[in-house]
Design a protein around this motif. Structure first.
Motif, mmCIF file in Angstrom:
data_model
loop_
_atom_site.group_PDB
_atom_site.id
_atom_site.type_symbol
_atom_site.label_atom_id
_atom_site.label_comp_id
_atom_site.label_asym_id
_atom_site.label_seq_id
_atom_site.Cartn_x
_atom_site.Cartn_y
_atom_site.Cartn_z
ATOM 1 N N LEU A 197 -30.213 28.128 13.570
ATOM 2 C CA LEU A 197 -30.500 27.482 14.852
ATOM 3 C C LEU A 197 -29.458 27.845 15.903
ATOM 4 N N ASN A 198 -28.185 27.819 15.509
ATOM 5 C CA ASN A 198 -27.122 28.174 16.457
ATOM 6 C C ASN A 198 -27.308 29.585 16.998
ATOM 7 N N ASN A 199 -27.789 30.473 16.154
ATOM 8 C CA ASN A 199 -27.939 31.863 16.545
ATOM 9 C C ASN A 199 -29.167 32.128 17.413
ATOM 10 N N LEU A 200 -29.942 31.089 17.704
ATOM 11 C CA LEU A 200 -30.985 31.236 18.718
ATOM 12 C C LEU A 200 -30.369 31.308 20.115
ATOM 13 N N TYR A 201 -29.116 30.863 20.224
ATOM 14 C CA TYR A 201 -28.379 30.946 21.485
ATOM 15 C C TYR A 201 -27.720 32.317 21.610
ATOM 16 N N HIS A 202 -27.306 32.635 22.821
ATOM 17 C CA HIS A 202 -26.651 33.926 23.062
ATOM 18 C C HIS A 202 -25.729 33.797 24.263
ATOM 19 N N GLY A 203 -24.713 34.645 24.280
ATOM 20 C CA GLY A 203 -23.807 34.668 25.413
ATOM 21 C C GLY A 203 -24.390 35.444 26.578
ATOM 22 N N LYS A 204 -23.808 35.229 27.745
ATOM 23 C CA LYS A 204 -24.200 35.995 28.919
ATOM 24 C C LYS A 204 -23.380 37.285 28.956
ATOM 25 N N SER A 255 -22.393 31.701 13.797
ATOM 26 C CA SER A 255 -22.734 31.731 12.369
ATOM 27 C C SER A 255 -21.845 30.826 11.529
ATOM 28 N N THR A 256 -20.922 30.121 12.176
ATOM 29 C CA THR A 256 -20.079 29.156 11.479
ATOM 30 C C THR A 256 -20.462 27.747 11.924
ATOM 31 N N PRO A 257 -21.274 27.039 11.138
ATOM 32 C CA PRO A 257 -21.689 25.698 11.530
ATOM 33 C C PRO A 257 -20.602 24.667 11.246
ATOM 34 N N LEU A 258 -20.582 23.636 12.067
ATOM 35 C CA LEU A 258 -19.663 22.513 11.890
ATOM 36 C C LEU A 258 -20.464 21.239 11.633
ATOM 37 N N SER A 259 -19.862 20.311 10.909
ATOM 38 C CA SER A 259 -20.548 19.071 10.534
ATOM 39 C C SER A 259 -20.162 17.940 11.474
ATOM 40 N N TYR A 260 -21.132 17.472 12.241
ATOM 41 C CA TYR A 260 -20.933 16.351 13.160
ATOM 42 C C TYR A 260 -21.511 15.100 12.511
ATOM 43 N N ALA A 261 -20.662 14.111 12.276
ATOM 44 C CA ALA A 261 -21.093 12.902 11.571
ATOM 45 C C ALA A 261 -21.964 12.025 12.461
ATOM 46 N N PRO A 320 -27.137 17.132 13.047
ATOM 47 C CA PRO A 320 -27.417 18.138 14.068
ATOM 48 C C PRO A 320 -26.881 19.511 13.691
ATOM 49 N N ALA A 321 -27.208 20.495 14.526
ATOM 50 C CA ALA A 321 -26.640 21.836 14.404
ATOM 51 C C ALA A 321 -25.523 21.976 15.432
ATOM 52 N N VAL A 322 -24.337 22.370 14.962
ATOM 53 C CA VAL A 322 -23.155 22.462 15.825
ATOM 54 C C VAL A 322 -22.446 23.775 15.534
ATOM 55 N N PRO A 323 -22.287 24.643 16.528
ATOM 56 C CA PRO A 323 -21.588 25.910 16.288
ATOM 57 C C PRO A 323 -20.081 25.767 16.455
ATOM 58 N N LEU A 324 -19.362 26.729 15.927
ATOM 59 C CA LEU A 324 -17.912 26.777 16.116
ATOM 60 C C LEU A 324 -17.607 27.225 17.542
ATOM 61 N N THR A 325 -16.961 26.364 18.306
ATOM 62 C CA THR A 325 -16.417 26.698 19.624
ATOM 63 C C THR A 325 -15.051 26.025 19.691
ATOM 64 N N PRO A 326 -14.188 26.440 20.605
ATOM 65 C CA PRO A 326 -12.885 25.775 20.695
ATOM 66 C C PRO A 326 -12.993 24.270 20.912
ATOM 67 N N ALA A 358 -22.938 18.833 3.802
ATOM 68 C CA ALA A 358 -22.299 20.002 3.184
ATOM 69 C C ALA A 358 -23.262 20.827 2.340
ATOM 70 N N HIS A 359 -24.517 20.410 2.227
ATOM 71 C CA HIS A 359 -25.463 21.134 1.389
ATOM 72 C C HIS A 359 -25.616 22.561 1.922
ATOM 73 N N PRO A 360 -25.503 23.562 1.071
ATOM 74 C CA PRO A 360 -25.552 24.952 1.535
ATOM 75 C C PRO A 360 -26.778 25.275 2.387
ATOM 76 N N ASN A 361 -27.947 24.766 2.008
ATOM 77 C CA ASN A 361 -29.160 25.072 2.775
ATOM 78 C C ASN A 361 -29.138 24.421 4.153
ATOM 79 N N MET A 362 -28.553 23.231 4.247
ATOM 80 C CA MET A 362 -28.431 22.593 5.552
ATOM 81 C C MET A 362 -27.534 23.427 6.463
ATOM 82 N N LEU A 363 -26.485 23.991 5.905
ATOM 83 C CA LEU A 363 -25.585 24.824 6.706
ATOM 84 C C LEU A 363 -26.262 26.135 7.107
ATOM 85 N N VAL A 364 -27.101 26.664 6.233
ATOM 86 C CA VAL A 364 -27.827 27.894 6.550
ATOM 87 C C VAL A 364 -28.783 27.673 7.718
ATOM 88 N N VAL A 365 -29.557 26.595 7.669
ATOM 89 C CA VAL A 365 -30.528 26.359 8.738
ATOM 90 C C VAL A 365 -29.815 26.054 10.054
#
Length: 432
Positions: A142-149, A160-166, A369-375, A131-138
């Motif tokens: 990283l998630n935003n290095l990806y892009h849609g087609k 831009s909304t990261p999720l925490s995977y234990a 890890p870095a995990v983006p918001l998806t359904p 939950a550390h703010p800087n961990m969520l920022v990084v």
């Protein structure tokens, strides 16, 4: 090959793929030779560069990196981000984890006689670090290095909304040999070929245009089935990057991470490898010559895919089955890190842990890890949140793992003190 023979339906997967693309044999054979030539050149560059071949950036510079640095990170598929968390905080977390293990000596971990890798997910330091703010920022970066087609439906997706995977942590002691993590890839095993949606992530490789393959195209990743066989310890969600947070100094030869730092080439090679077999012995000096390989989909095996726990593990490349990767030369240790630094690697990346730890201190990391918001990811996080509240292991992990609810010092929801951290764990938030 796996000691367990591959099932017949693996042969059908190959046939289905071959029938799905026009002139598949001709195009795959041409690509195969091209890829092998590029691997030869890449091997020399990686070997020459050593740990310094791995991109390194400072957390403070995330928003001002030049385009060429971003392209380097994407091509190599890995990055060290320095000074994400204050070193005093990172060292404090390590001390707290050691105290947790001391207070709860029957926690699950290995080796049995001197536990150093712990099957723990909900200690207070882990909850706080995720939950550390800087961990969520990084992670968002990283998630935003990806892009849609173009034209892709991204409803419910927010990079831009990261999720925490234990995940777990390790505190590895010096002088202890470690063979638990040879070169491998997580985040989907046979599913990379078997699941039609996952397969679309590698479509350019399969249709003969491997140089156009983009490991950062979201494509089918947001809905691919990563765990069709529900094997324990296999992530069922889309992690854009795997990663860890250092809680100690760790340098090459000190039990650190190793990677194959070219995700485009490794993807191209690994995806096509099951469609070819060697014409010479694997120990032949001519094994690297493309002329000594032939297209063949008559055999069921997917080299490096290993049967385990009712499912499949891997890909786990080896020098014998994947000689062109030149793993002894290309698996590269990440450069020295200090407490509070992070290391991240693309979800398709071949990685391992050094067998030897020749240092004088612990090599300690928390896997985050870095995990983006998806359904799909959101649905998992909601289930994981309930596991957290109940103090039991997360959904992707073995049900044989001891529950943490009765351990002394287990983390609680109130240990997450910022709104973004709560949101990342799936808790509802309200903004005044």
């Amino acid at each position: 090959m796996s000691a367990t023979p591959a099932p017949d339906h693996f042969r059908e997967i190959k046939k289905e793929i071959a029938d799905s693309y026009p002139d598949f044999q001709e195009r795959a054979t041409r690509s195969w030779a091209d890829i092998l030539g590029e691997l030869t050149k890449a091997t020399e560059a990686i070997k020459k560069g050593g740990p310094n071949y791995i991109p390194q950036i400072d957390f403070a510079d995330l928003d001002s990196l030049p385009a060429e640095k971003l392209e380097e990170v994407k091509r190599k598929g890995c990055v060290v981000v320095h000074d994400v968390v204050d070193d005093v905080q990172a060292l404090s977390w390590k001390k707290s984890l050691e105290e947790f293990v001391k207070a709860n000596p029957d926690v699950d971990g290995f080796p049995d006689e001197d536990k150093q890798f712990f099957q723990l997910y909900w200690t207070k330091p882990q909850v706080e670090a995720r939950a550390h703010p800087n961990m969520l920022v990084v992670q968002s970066w990283l998630n935003n290095l990806y892009h849609g087609k173009p034209g892709q439906d991204l409803t419910g997706v927010d990079l831009s909304t990261p999720l925490s995977y234990a995940d777990r942590f390790r505190i590895r002691h010096p002088g202890v040999a470690w063979d638990r993590h040879p070169p491998h890839i997580d985040g989907g095993s046979i599913e990379r070929w078997e699941d039609p949606t996952f397969r679309t992530c590698f479509e350019d490789i399969l249709n003969g245009n491997w140089r156009q393959h983009d490991p950062f195209a979201l494509g089918g990743r947001i809905s691919a089935r990563h765990s069709m066989y529900r094997r324990p310890n296999q992530s069922s969600i889309f992690r854009s990057f795997q990663g860890w947070l250092a809680m100690s100094e760790t340098a090459p030869t000190q039990g650190t991470l190793k990677v194959f730092p070219d995700v485009l080439l490794s993807n191209a090679y690994l995806i096509l490898r099951p469609f070819f077999r060697p014409l010479v012995a694997t120990d032949s000096p001519d094994i690297l010559d493309a002329k000594n390989w032939t297209f063949d989909i008559s055999y069921a095996e997917f080299p490096g895919i290993i049967a385990t726990n009712g499912g499949w593990h891997g890909p786990r490349p080896t020098p014998e089955m994947h000689p062109h990767l030149r793993l002894d030369d290309t698996m590269t240790s990440v450069p020295k890190v200090n407490p509070g630094d992070t290391v991240f690697w693309h979800c398709d990346m071949i990685h391992s842990v050094e067998q030897e730890h020749t240092g004088s201190g612990d090599s300690a990391v928390m896997y985050i890890p870095a995990v983006p918001l998806t359904p799909m990811n959101k649905a998992y996080i909601e289930r994981q949140r309930e596991s957290f509240v109940q103090g039991v292991r997360p959904p992707d992990y073995p049900d044989t793992t001891k529950d943490e609810k009765d351990f002394v010092g287990t983390g609680r929801a109130e240990d997450i003190t910022n709104l973004l951290g709560k949101q990342a764990m799936g808790f509802p938030i309200t903004v005044a």
